[in-house]
Motif scaffolding. Structure first.
Motif, PDB file in Angstrom:
ATOM      1  N   SER A  11       0.837  -1.202   0.000  1.00 17.21           N
ATOM      2  CA  SER A  11       0.000   0.000   0.000  1.00 17.21           C
ATOM      3  C   SER A  11       0.868   1.246   0.000  1.00 17.21           C
ATOM      4  CB  SER A  11      -0.883   0.031   1.256  1.00 17.21           C
ATOM      5  OG  SER A  11      -1.689  -1.109   1.316  1.00 17.21           O
ATOM      6  N   VAL A  12       0.486   2.217  -0.815  1.00 18.40           N
ATOM      7  CA  VAL A  12       1.167   3.500  -0.833  1.00 18.40           C
ATOM      8  C   VAL A  12       1.060   4.117   0.560  1.00 18.40           C
ATOM      9  CG1 VAL A  12       1.143   5.838  -1.797  1.00 18.40           C
ATOM     10  CG2 VAL A  12       0.769   3.865  -3.289  1.00 18.40           C
ATOM     11  N   GLY A  13       2.190   4.584   1.082  1.00 14.49           N
ATOM     12  CA  GLY A  13       2.219   5.175   2.420  1.00 14.49           C
ATOM     13  C   GLY A  13       2.702   4.205   3.482  1.00 14.49           C
ATOM     14  N   SER A  14       2.730   2.911   3.175  1.00 14.72           N
ATOM     15  CA  SER A  14       3.248   1.932   4.128  1.00 14.72           C
ATOM     16  C   SER A  14       4.758   2.096   4.262  1.00 14.72           C
ATOM     17  CB  SER A  14       2.959   0.509   3.646  1.00 14.72           C
ATOM     18  OG  SER A  14       1.575   0.280   3.571  1.00 14.72           O
ATOM     19  N   HIS A  15       5.287   1.689   5.405  1.00 12.85           N
ATOM     20  CA  HIS A  15       6.727   1.707   5.617  1.00 12.85           C
ATOM     21  C   HIS A  15       7.227   0.274   5.572  1.00 12.85           C
ATOM     22  CE1 HIS A  15       7.441   5.947   6.615  1.00 12.85           C
ATOM     23  NE2 HIS A  15       6.170   5.917   6.968  1.00 12.85           N
ATOM     24  N   GLU A  29       9.282   4.693   2.865  1.00 12.63           N
ATOM     25  CA  GLU A  29       7.839   4.757   2.636  1.00 12.63           C
ATOM     26  C   GLU A  29       7.536   4.355   1.201  1.00 12.63           C
ATOM     27  OE1 GLU A  29       4.402   8.202   2.285  1.00 12.63           O
ATOM     28  OE2 GLU A  29       6.198   8.621   3.451  1.00 12.63           O
ATOM     29  N   VAL A  30       6.532   3.511   1.018  1.00 17.37           N
ATOM     30  CA  VAL A  30       6.136   3.073  -0.319  1.00 17.37           C
ATOM     31  C   VAL A  30       5.504   4.261  -1.061  1.00 17.37           C
ATOM     32  CG1 VAL A  30       4.638   1.533  -1.646  1.00 17.37           C
ATOM     33  CG2 VAL A  30       5.781   0.692   0.424  1.00 17.37           C
ATOM     34  N   VAL A  31       6.075   4.564  -2.203  1.00 16.93           N
ATOM     35  CA  VAL A  31       5.545   5.628  -3.053  1.00 16.93           C
ATOM     36  C   VAL A  31       4.725   5.012  -4.179  1.00 16.93           C
ATOM     37  CG1 VAL A  31       6.169   7.555  -4.573  1.00 16.93           C
ATOM     38  CG2 VAL A  31       7.503   7.113  -2.515  1.00 16.93           C
ATOM     39  N   ALA A  32       5.194   3.868  -4.666  1.00 19.20           N
ATOM     40  CA  ALA A  32       4.482   3.191  -5.757  1.00 19.20           C
ATOM     41  C   ALA A  32       4.886   1.726  -5.771  1.00 19.20           C
ATOM     42  CB  ALA A  32       4.827   3.839  -7.096  1.00 19.20           C
ATOM     43  N   PHE A  33       3.993   0.907  -6.322  1.00 20.65           N
ATOM     44  CA  PHE A  33       4.290  -0.510  -6.502  1.00 20.65           C
ATOM     45  C   PHE A  33       3.617  -0.969  -7.777  1.00 20.65           C
ATOM     46  CE2 PHE A  33       2.934  -5.007  -5.797  1.00 20.65           C
ATOM     47  CZ  PHE A  33       4.192  -5.578  -5.964  1.00 20.65           C
ATOM     48  N   ASP A  34       4.407  -1.578  -8.665  1.00 20.04           N
ATOM     49  CA  ASP A  34       3.864  -2.110  -9.909  1.00 20.04           C
ATOM     50  C   ASP A  34       3.903  -3.624  -9.827  1.00 20.04           C
ATOM     51  OD1 ASP A  34       2.913  -1.907 -12.679  1.00 20.04           O
ATOM     52  OD2 ASP A  34       4.859  -2.809 -13.155  1.00 20.04           O
ATOM     53  N   TYR A  35       2.719  -4.228  -9.767  1.00 26.37           N
ATOM     54  CA  TYR A  35       2.616  -5.667  -9.599  1.00 26.37           C
ATOM     55  C   TYR A  35       3.186  -6.420 -10.799  1.00 26.37           C
ATOM     56  CZ  TYR A  35       0.717 -10.301  -8.853  1.00 26.37           C
ATOM     57  OH  TYR A  35       0.617 -11.642  -8.685  1.00 26.37           O
ATOM     58  N   GLN A  36       2.901  -5.935 -12.022  1.00 27.78           N
ATOM     59  CA  GLN A  36       3.343  -6.619 -13.248  1.00 27.78           C
ATOM     60  C   GLN A  36       4.859  -6.797 -13.272  1.00 27.78           C
ATOM     61  OE1 GLN A  36      -0.094  -7.517 -14.850  1.00 27.78           O
ATOM     62  NE2 GLN A  36       1.566  -7.727 -16.248  1.00 27.78           N
ATOM     63  N   SER A  37       5.590  -5.714 -13.013  1.00 29.81           N
ATOM     64  CA  SER A  37       7.051  -5.767 -13.107  1.00 29.81           C
ATOM     65  C   SER A  37       7.716  -6.073 -11.770  1.00 29.81           C
ATOM     66  CB  SER A  37       7.585  -4.444 -13.651  1.00 29.81           C
ATOM     67  OG  SER A  37       7.263  -3.394 -12.753  1.00 29.81           O
ATOM     68  N   LYS A  38       6.913  -6.119 -10.698  1.00 29.00           N
ATOM     69  CA  LYS A  38       7.430  -6.360  -9.338  1.00 29.00           C
ATOM     70  C   LYS A  38       8.445  -5.286  -8.936  1.00 29.00           C
ATOM     71  CE  LYS A  38       5.190 -10.303  -9.110  1.00 29.00           C
ATOM     72  NZ  LYS A  38       4.052 -10.119  -9.978  1.00 29.00           N
ATOM     73  N   MET A  39       8.128  -4.044  -9.303  1.00 30.38           N
ATOM     74  CA  MET A  39       8.981  -2.912  -8.959  1.00 30.38           C
ATOM     75  C   MET A  39       8.342  -2.128  -7.826  1.00 30.38           C
ATOM     76  SD  MET A  39      11.682  -3.026 -10.876  1.00 30.38           S
ATOM     77  CE  MET A  39      12.397  -1.413 -10.714  1.00 30.38           C
ATOM     78  N   LEU A  40       9.147  -1.851  -6.815  1.00 28.70           N
ATOM     79  CA  LEU A  40       8.708  -1.125  -5.635  1.00 28.70           C
ATOM     80  C   LEU A  40       9.483   0.180  -5.579  1.00 28.70           C
ATOM     81  CD1 LEU A  40       7.127  -1.194  -2.900  1.00 28.70           C
ATOM     82  CD2 LEU A  40       9.139  -2.312  -1.926  1.00 28.70           C
ATOM     83  N   THR A  41       8.791   1.282  -5.356  1.00 27.59           N
ATOM     84  CA  THR A  41       9.434   2.585  -5.252  1.00 27.59           C
ATOM     85  C   THR A  41       9.320   3.051  -3.813  1.00 27.59           C
ATOM     86  OG1 THR A  41       8.748   3.100  -7.512  1.00 27.59           O
ATOM     87  CG2 THR A  41       9.519   4.935  -6.170  1.00 27.59           C
ATOM     88  N   LEU A  42      10.483   3.340  -3.204  1.00 25.73           N
ATOM     89  CA  LEU A  42      10.510   3.792  -1.803  1.00 25.73           C
ATOM     90  C   LEU A  42      11.069   5.197  -1.713  1.00 25.73           C
ATOM     91  CD1 LEU A  42      11.989   0.750   0.175  1.00 25.73           C
ATOM     92  CD2 LEU A  42       9.595   1.373  -0.140  1.00 25.73           C
TER      93      LEU A  42
END
Length: 196
Positions: A11-15, A29-42
Motif C-alpha cells: 500500500s502506498v504510504g506503508s513503511h 515509505e512506499v511511493v508506488a508498486f507495480d505488480y506486473q514488473s514487481k517494482m517497488l518505489t521507496l
C-alpha cells in the motif's frame, strides 16, 4: 524473497524494510508498486543527510531476499501533488537546447578545453551559444580559439570584463586541478617504489 503472490501488494504510504541480494538494507515509505514488473518505489532518508530531502529508490523485488512491512497503511493515500507542466516543459526544452549545443560543439570540432570553458560560462551566464567555433556570450562578447582571456573580444565594459574574469578563473582552476593530479600521481609513484 519470493515475489508477491497473486493479490499481494504494497500500500502506498506503508513503511517497509527490504534486504537486497547484495546484503543492502533499504527502508522507507512506499511511493508506488507495480505488480506486473514487481517494482517497488521507496522514499528513503536522504543519503546527503539533509532533512528536507529524500532519496527515491526503485527496487526490483526479484533481487530482494526479504521484505518486512514495518507499518501498513490501510486508509486511502493522499492525492498526488499536482505537477507544474509548463515548468517541466520549459526545463525539458532548456535541457534539449543544452544537449544540442554540446552536440553542435563536438560536430564543429571544438576542442575539449573550449567545451569545458563553455560549460563553465554557461553555469554563470545562461545567455551563451556557439557560432561555429566561437563562444558568443550575451551577444556582446566573442571568445575565439584557443579560448584564453586575451581571445575575448567585444565592446569594452562590464560584460567583457566579467567574461574575462570567468575565463581567467576557469583556466586557473583547470591548472590547479592538473597540478594536484600530478602531485598525487608522483606521490603514488613514490609510495609504490618504496613498497617494492
Amino acid at each position: 524473497m519470493a515475489a508477491p503472490g497473486p493479490g499481494e501488494y504494497f500500500s502506498v504510504g506503508s513503511h517497509v524494510s527490504c534486504l537486497t541480494c547484495l546484503g543492502q538494507r533499504l527502508q522507507g515509505e512506499v511511493v508506488a508498486f507495480d505488480y506486473q514488473s514487481k517494482m517497488l518505489t521507496l522514499k528513503c532518508a536522504s543519503s546527503s543527510g539533509k532533512p528536507n530531502l529524500s532519496d527515491v529508490v526503485l527496487i526490483n523485488l526479484a533481487y530482494v531476499s526479504e521484505v518486512d512491512i514495518i507499518n501498513d497503511r490501510t486508509e486511502t493515500p493522499p492525492p498526488l501533488a499536482s505537477l507544474n507542466v509548463s515548468k517541466l516543459a520549459n526545463r525539458a526544452r532548456t535541457e534539449k537546447e543544452d544537449k544540442l549545443s554540446q552536440a553542435y560543439a563536438i560536430s564543429a570540432g571544438v576542442s575539449a578545453e573550449g567545451q569545458q570553458l563553455f560549460q563553465t560560462i554557461h553555469k554563470t551566464i545562461k545567455d551563451c551559444k556557439w557560432q561555429e567555433k566561437n563562444i558568443i556570450v550575451m551577444d556582446d562578447v566573442v571568445i575565439s580559439p584557443p579560448y584564453q582571456a586575451e581571445n575575448c573580444k567585444g565592446k569594452e565594459g562590464s560584460a567583457l570584463s566579467h567574461v574575462r574574469k570567468i575565463v581567467e578563473k576557469h583556466f586557473r582552476d583547470v591548472e590547479s586541478q592538473k597540478s594536484m593530479q600530478r602531485s598525487q600521481a608522483q606521490q603514488t609513484q613514490k609510495d609504490s617504489t618504496l613498497s617494492s
